[in-house]
Every structure is written in structure tokens, then in C-alpha cells.
Design an enzyme around this catalytic site. Sequence first.
Site, mmCIF file in Angstrom:
data_model
loop_
_atom_site.group_PDB
_atom_site.id
_atom_site.type_symbol
_atom_site.label_atom_id
_atom_site.label_comp_id
_atom_site.label_asym_id
_atom_site.label_seq_id
_atom_site.Cartn_x
_atom_site.Cartn_y
_atom_site.Cartn_z
ATOM 1 N N HIS A 86 0.820 -1.209 0.000
ATOM 2 C CA HIS A 86 0.000 0.000 0.000
ATOM 3 C C HIS A 86 0.858 1.266 0.000
ATOM 4 C CE1 HIS A 86 -3.720 2.213 0.608
ATOM 5 N NE2 HIS A 86 -3.047 3.003 1.414
ATOM 6 N N HIS A 96 -4.021 5.042 10.712
ATOM 7 C CA HIS A 96 -2.947 6.015 10.913
ATOM 8 C C HIS A 96 -3.429 7.177 11.775
ATOM 9 C CE1 HIS A 96 -4.984 6.900 7.097
ATOM 10 N NE2 HIS A 96 -4.699 8.172 7.281
ATOM 11 N N HIS A 145 -7.446 7.320 12.590
ATOM 12 C CA HIS A 145 -8.590 6.834 11.826
ATOM 13 C C HIS A 145 -8.078 5.788 10.841
ATOM 14 C CE1 HIS A 145 -7.044 9.780 8.907
ATOM 15 N NE2 HIS A 145 -7.649 9.055 7.992
ATOM 16 N N ASP A 190 -5.164 17.963 9.776
ATOM 17 C CA ASP A 190 -6.560 17.580 9.612
ATOM 18 C C ASP A 190 -6.744 17.064 8.188
ATOM 19 O OD1 ASP A 190 -7.000 18.516 12.145
ATOM 20 O OD2 ASP A 190 -8.609 19.911 11.596
#
Length: 385
Positions: free
Chosen positions: A263, A300, A336, A306
Site C-alpha cells: 500500500h 494512521h 482513523h 486535519d
Amino acid sequence: MPIYHKLGKIPQKRHTQFEKPNGGLYYEQLFGTIGFDGMSSLSYHVHRPTQVKEIGKAVDMSPKIAVEKNITSRKLIGFDVQPKDDFSEAREPLLVNNDVHIGLAAPKKSITDYFYKNADADEMLFIHKGSGTLKTFLGNIPFEYGDYLIIPRGMIYKIEFDTEDNRILYAESFHPIYTPKRYRNWFGQLLEHSPYCERDYKLPQDLQTFDEKGQFLMKIKKQGMLHQLVYATHPFDVVGWDGYNFPYGFSIHNFEPITGRVHQPPPVHQTFETNAFVVCSFCPRLYDYHPKAIPAPYNHSNIDSDEVLYYVDGDFMSRTGIGPGHISLHPAGIPHGPHPGTYEASIGKKGTEELAVMIDTFKPLMVTENALKIDDGKYYKSWLE
């Protein structure tokens, strides 16, 4: 950018007399940035571009902050933003800080009775629905679904839509918007490993020159106020120009994704950068091809930024309950990742058709009253099993 472009008629040497065919001189204007040190263009006008006849009332366009210090992950239902006729009034700032205002707009009608200028911010308009033409004093750019329009601060423009069903994600950046530095060589040319190149740009064309006197309303956004000035001559009176500072378009469909055996992190999807935030394009692509690869992104922590994701189209493989026009906000301070089940379900998949725009800011975003109106109120619980 940087890339050199020119349209129309210009004199052989800059800052010299450029005579009109019937006598008199064209008026030169430097459209420059960072004092006299940044990118600039030289334009040549039929009339002096400085003739202000009236200054009218100003309207406060400052975002109304509802949550100044936010720790809540949120999902905003973007298509719940109601369409409005006027282009400037249709803009609804949702997530803002001192570096950038991120919002949505659903303008129904073209700009016809005034000209628009943002004197404070470079603008990025992402066209989710609709098509038309961006008209500026440096030429016109046709646009359609999937186009980014990069409009430098101070650019005078109008937008002409083909239909009334238009949806736009926008970012007003108080820092210049550039292509990522790592994609460019020391001359500024995009490198061979860049996911796009100069050939993909939609540059201004069809320069239209209007030699008209009268009453021309200009709405100028400056310091959170929308000022109304009346000019004595048509702002689109340029007969020619050249330089590096001008609007351009780029289609998300021309972004060529970088893939790997395992990934790849979000920076491989980066499309634009500023000193305060980055913009990434998540496009249809092949998944990772290591035999043990997990295509879904790993969890992560947002420690330094943000993360804002605007979902355009496709399957959104790491999310459940997400549809076109939704915006997710993952604030700094908490981790998240993929929703329950999507991590395991991604194993063995060969590719994705997702299409999304990500804006990562290096300073926290405040949540506006407009954003709370379209917040589903429960997204932060969506990782519970």
C-alpha cells in the site's frame, strides 16, 4: 506552475511603447505576485485598468464559526447544500482556518451582471457537476466534470454554466497554489515520474477584447468582505499578454496513479501543494500486487494535520456509508482508518474505481455553522464493532 504562455498581440520588448492602430497607446499592467519577485504576467489594455467610478456597500462574507476547537470526526452530506442563483452567494464555507477556506457551492446561474475577483486568495474550484466556461481577462477555459480550475488571486473572472445543476468543491487558499516541488526539476519542468505533465493543462484560449465604456460592476472579496466597485471600462479589454501568472485547468481524469507492491501512502496521490496544505487526487487504479498485500489503507494517526476527503464517485473501498458529495473530516489528534470489515474485504481485490479529492491542512480546521447543518452527527461512532 511554472509554464510560459501568451495570447493576442504584444510588443516585441516589454515596458516599451505599444501603439494602437488608430493612434494612442495600449496600457501595460503587471499582474504579479510576491512583490516583484514571484510569477507574473504582462497584459496590454485598451483603456487604463484603474478607472473606478464608484465604491458601493460591502457585505460581510466571513465564515460563522460553530466549533473553534474540534476533535470530532465528521461526515458532511454535501449535496444537502441548497442551490442558489448567484455564484458568490452560493459559496458555503464549511471547514476553515487562517490558511484556507474549504466549502461547497451549487450555483444555478452564470455570472452575467458583474465581474468577480478574490483579492486575498488563490482559488481551487473542483467541478463535480456541470460544465461551462471560465471567462477571464487573460482568456477563456472550458470546463467539465472532474476539472480542477486554479485561479490566481486578483484574477478578474466570470463563470458561464451550461446548465443549472452545478456542484463545486472549492478551496480559497491564502497561500499560492503550486504543483508539488518533488515533481519538478530545478527549472520548474514536471519530471518524468510526475503523475501528470504540462501537456495535461487546460490553458487560457480565445482571448476576447471588449472596447467598451460605461458602468461595470466588480465584486471584490478582500479581508472577508465582498466589496462592490463600479469601473468605467470593461475589465476584459486586454489585446494581448504573456507570462507565467494565469488561471489554468487540469482534469482529475488525467491524473496517472502511482501504485506499488504494498500500500502506497497518500503523498503519491498529491496533485497540488501550498505552504499550509496539500491536495491529493484518488483515482481509479490497480491495487497493490504483493502476494500478501492488504489494499485497504492501514490505520494512521493524524498527528500533524486535519484530513478532509471529498467523495466524487466510485466504490470508496475503505469506507461504508459514503456516497458522492459526502465530505469526511478526520481531525488531528486521533487515529482513523478503514471501517470495520473493509480491511479484510479488500484482500484479493485487484483494483478500485474510486474518485475523491483530499485536502490535508497543517493547522486545525474550525467547523462552521453551515457545516453543522449538513453534519450527520454520528460518523465518529462508525468504527465501533
